[in-house]
Design an enzyme around this catalytic site. Sequence first.
Site, PDB file in Angstrom:
ATOM      1  N   TYR A 122       9.496   0.611  -2.725  1.00  0.00           N
ATOM      2  CA  TYR A 122       9.668   0.794  -1.288  1.00  0.00           C
ATOM      3  C   TYR A 122      10.777  -0.132  -0.823  1.00  0.00           C
ATOM      4  CZ  TYR A 122       8.628   0.672   3.734  1.00  0.00           C
ATOM      5  OH  TYR A 122       8.729   0.719   5.102  1.00  0.00           O
ATOM      6  N   ASP A 162      10.183   5.621  -1.650  1.00  0.00           N
ATOM      7  CA  ASP A 162      10.924   5.674  -0.399  1.00  0.00           C
ATOM      8  C   ASP A 162      12.048   4.650  -0.508  1.00  0.00           C
ATOM      9  OD1 ASP A 162      11.930   5.539   2.142  1.00  0.00           O
ATOM     10  OD2 ASP A 162      10.053   4.937   3.100  1.00  0.00           O
ATOM     11  N   HIS A 265       6.379  11.218   6.141  1.00  0.00           N
ATOM     12  CA  HIS A 265       7.104  11.657   4.947  1.00  0.00           C
ATOM     13  C   HIS A 265       6.405  12.871   4.342  1.00  0.00           C
ATOM     14  CE1 HIS A 265       9.600   7.913   4.243  1.00  0.00           C
ATOM     15  NE2 HIS A 265       8.725   7.491   5.140  1.00  0.00           N
TER      16      HIS A 265
END
Length: 274
Positions: A122, A162, A265
């Site tokens: 992330y 992500d 998302h």
Amino acid sequence: MPIQIATINVNGVRAAFRKGMVDWLNANSGIEILALQEVRASDADLDDLFAQHGGLAKDGGQWHVLHDVASAKGRAGVAIVSKIPAIAVRTELGAPDFDSAGRWLEADFEIAGKTLTVISTYVHSGEADTPKQVEKYKFLEAMRERMAQLISTTDYVLVTGDLNVGHTELDIKNWKGNLKNAGFLPEERAYFDDFMHKQGWVDIGRASHPGEPGPYTWWSFRGQAFDTDAGWRIDYHLATPKLAAVASNYRVHRAASYDTRFTDHSPVSVSYAL
């Protein structure tokens, strides 16, 4: 049979389960490795959620849970939840004094006589011209160095998560309006040029949709972004060449409607024929 791997920024795993993530898991029961970002929960919370959905492997259930919690409570957090036990786990990234807790988790799996390394990461969202952006560049630099090590020493590695950067103009609907914003800054995108063009990582999403806008994986909860598909493609599967060669069925699991989303998302899944 190919192994199906998915990544999803859950935007808080407890909230995601309340909003319908369980239904998505039930509808996609073929997923064997699931990388999560922005878990924002404790080990006990995560264990409890997956104990209720299929059970934990230590209790005779199906899920093995690996979790790296962020230093700041309620922030970040990455996990790998799998139906296959990991044979090794690592969370170190960058210099010893660099805090990457809750943002980088590596797990090795033994599959068909091969070692597959799956990473859930992330990347900071950043904010142009602020200390937040400085931290993002520190993380991207540490990530660049680790990915260079991995691709030079290991055949089957998958970096998922992500990554909070749209690599090209094809990856953001409103790219012209974001040229000076974090997520589409030239300095950020240069790291992705390095990953793909210098190191040799394969962006499975782009390889599956060459020359096409998107498919986007994140839309703001504000305004009509989801309904007008004004999104960003910031959730990735980056594979070493040998792993990319056996990849298929790239899919963005876009919700049917705004009100059926369990996060901002979409999950992204790929099958790998190891």
